[in-house]
Scaffold this active site. Structure first.
Site: not given
Ligand code: PXP
Length: 245
Positions: A9, A12, A20, A45, A47, A72, A103, A153, A193-194, A215
């Site tokens: 992902n 970031h 900037r 993603h 947004r 996403e 999320t 997921e 996630h995380g 990500g």
């Molecule tokens: N999967 C989904 C569905 C997410 O929304 C995110 C965060 O955008 C991630 C994975 C990746 O999470 P992280 O950035 O904490 O690795």
């Protein structure tokens, strides 16, 4: 050998660019380098508030990457129209709140089944495979199957944030039994996630998992693995310009 795929992902990288309001760092370049590093797919993603990824990024990524794009998106009609127009290989439908930092939890598929069924049908008829981002909960998994989703997921946030070994083990058990439950229903199972360099291994070791989406930890690590080289490049530019004046 472990065959779990890695979706990177790159949101970031775009966060840094948007801070900037200029052209770099470009998430497209990050995607190509991620592929060189072994990424099996690129996840972004888009947004509602466009805080990082922009429509332009998605269009360029689609023409540049060699793996596959996983978009996403929130279950809104505007996002559905965008995904139908751009046809990414995969769409992961996620809940979205404007104020959240990231999320925060999984979709409530049980309470929104009719709407999510419509999203799955529309997208999958348009050659986009859909996954639903849900908590490791058997009712949500069954509802995702009933929506006709190709994949789920599983949200690993509770595991990643567990403060005790016991809580962490409980979350691992929940994830493991959810993977088995979903596989028995014929779903492809991804997770994310995380996840970071300290907590990924027990998750990656699960059998039946197709892909991990990671990500923040990767982009954060890239800052530190790259900073020494970046500083030395700048230092040598400065040194050279002094020598030639
Ligand atoms: N999967 C989904 C569905 C997410 O929304 C995110 C965060 O955008 C991630 C994975 C990746 O999470 P992280 O950035 O904490 O690795």
């Amino acid at each position: 050998m472990n065959n779990v795929l890695l979706g990177v992902n790159i949101d970031h990288v775009a966060t840094l660019r948007q801070a900037r309001g200029i052209r770099y760092p470009d998430p497209v370049q990050a995607a190509l380098l991620s592929e060189e590093g072994g990424a099996d797919g690129i996840t972004v993603h888009l947004r509602e508030d466009r805080r990082h990824i922009q429509e332009r990024d998605i269009l360029i990524l689609q023409s540049m990457i060699n793996t596959r794009l996983n978009l996403e998106m929130a279950p809104t009609d505007a996002m559905l129209a965008f995904a139908l127009r751009t046809k990414p290989e995969h769409c992961c439908i996620v809940p979205e709140n404007r104020e959240e930092l990231t999320t925060e939890g999984g979709l409530d598929v049980v309470s929104n089944q009719a709407k999510l069924l419509r999203f799955c049908q529309n997208l999958q008829c348009n050659d986009t495979q859909v996954s639903l981002f849900i908590d490791p909960d058997s009712q949500q998994i069954s509802a995702a199957r009933d929506c006709g989703a190709y994949a789920i997921e599983l949200h690993t946030g509770q595991y990643a944030e567990a403060k005790t070994i016991k809580k962490q083990q409980d979350e691992l058990d929940k994830l493991q039994s959810s993977i088995e439950y979903a596989k028995n229903l014929g779903l492809i199972v991804n997770a994310g996630h995380g996840l970071n360099y300290h907590n990924v291994e027990p998750i990656a070791a699960f059998t039946g998992l197709n892909e991990l989406n990671i990500g923040h930890a990767i982009i954060a690590r890239a800052v530190f693995t790259g900073i020494k080289c970046a500083v030395s490049e700048m230092k040598s530019l400065i040194r050279q310009s002094f020598a030639s004046s």
